[in-house]
Design a protein around this motif. Structure first.
Motif, PDB file in Angstrom:
ATOM      1  N   MET A 257       0.839  -1.203   0.000  1.00 57.57           N
ATOM      2  CA  MET A 257       0.000   0.000   0.000  1.00 57.57           C
ATOM      3  C   MET A 257       0.872   1.251   0.000  1.00 57.57           C
ATOM      4  O   MET A 257       1.960   1.263   0.580  1.00 57.57           O
ATOM      5  N   VAL A 271      -5.694   6.758  -0.505  1.00 58.69           N
ATOM      6  CA  VAL A 271      -4.870   5.614  -0.889  1.00 58.69           C
ATOM      7  C   VAL A 271      -4.447   5.791  -2.349  1.00 58.69           C
ATOM      8  O   VAL A 271      -5.276   5.843  -3.252  1.00 58.69           O
ATOM      9  N   ARG A 274      -3.055   0.248  -3.724  1.00 57.41           N
ATOM     10  CA  ARG A 274      -3.226  -0.833  -2.762  1.00 57.41           C
ATOM     11  C   ARG A 274      -3.213  -2.153  -3.520  1.00 57.41           C
ATOM     12  O   ARG A 274      -3.787  -2.265  -4.617  1.00 57.41           O
TER      13      ARG A 274
END
Length: 291
Positions: A257, A271, A274
């Motif tokens: 990640m 994010v 990932r």
């Protein structure tokens, strides 16, 4: 100081939000330009704005570098100032993780190691920012075996999360000798995709710029998205041959990640990438290289 940090963070997020919009315009301009050069039909996504994009194309310069990236803000002092690294562990570390933290601290020239104690993550990050630390490295373990590495770049991010495999520590090798503290040369092998270059930047900027005569080499070699870390010194035996000596530690890393934020904003940070392991093509896909 806190108000200044909040303002700088807000400005950084605004510049990053502008980046996607500018990149979309840049891609449309390139699609229009290639269609005009090859004398073919315009793509459907640029037909509506073709005239306006053509006017913008007239002002483009051959020497332009395209859209500036938020990466430019994250690593704007890279290569100008030496990085300042802080190495620590998870709470209540075993003796084996403490030994591994000592070895990791020696890997990064000029790094400092701190006992975790009862310090919480937000307190750690605030203290690192106040002391101009550029990267916070946190090591994790499972039952005494080091198996996690978190690299948090300060003050804005990114934060990269790695899983560690097959860790062989210097303490496990008898009569290994001392470790050189010279600035190492870096070798990155098979980081060819866009994500691979992103990961190589995150790792590369943990190290200062070496001198030409440095005899220390650190290798990050990617194979099937597993990054092998190897650490050597070398000496010339004659004008043709070079003798390598592995000084350790050695391990494999796997990225799972990247977050666009620091550790105290972990729950709210965006994010960037990932790993999605439970998909039909997960075993076939390669992310860090284009092969």
């Amino acid at each position: 100081m806190l108000r200044r940090q909040v303002r700088l963070r807000r400005e950084y997020l605004y510049r990053k939000a502008q980046e996607d919009r500018l990149r979309t315009i840049e891609e449309k301009k390139q699609n229009l330009k290639s269609a005009l050069d090859e004398n073919r039909l315009l793509p459907t996504e640029v037909r509506k704005d073709a005239l306006q994009l053509q006017k913008l194309l007239e002002y483009d310069d051959e020497g332009a570098e395209g859209v500036s990236s938020h990466i430019d803000d994250e690593y704007k002092w890279a290569g100008v100032e030496d990085p300042k690294i802080m190495v620590t562990t998870s709470r209540d570390p075993s003796s084996r993780l403490k030994m591994f933290a000592k070895e990791v601290k020696l890997m990064f020239p000029g790094a400092q190691r701190m006992n975790r104690g009862n310090h919480e993550i937000p307190t750690l990050v605030r203290a690192c920012k106040a002391n101009n630390v550029t990267d916070l490295v946190i090591l994790h373990e499972t039952r005494g075996q080091p198996d996690g590495l978190v690299v948090c770049h300060l003050p804005f991010g990114p934060t990269a999360y790695f899983t560690l495999y097959n860790v062989v520590m210097r303490h496990d090798v008898p009569d290994i000798g001392t470790m050189s503290e010279a600035y190492p040369h870096l070798i990155f092998h098979n980081f060819t995709s866009r994500l691979g270059k992103r990961v190589s930047n995150i790792l590369k900027y943990l190290f200062p710029v070496p001198k030409d005569d440095s005899r220390r080499v650190i290798t990050f070699a990617n194979q099937d998205d597993f990054i092998s870390f190897r650490h050597h010194t070398y000496k010339k035996t004659d004008h043709r041959n070079v003798e390598l000596t592995e000084v350790g530690p050695r391990f494999e890393m796997k990225l799972y990640m990247i977050k666009l934020g620091t550790l105290e904003n972990e729950n709210t940070a965006e994010v960037e990438w990932r790993q999605h392991a439970f998909t039909h093509t997960a075993k076939k896909r390669r992310f860090l290289s284009v092969q």
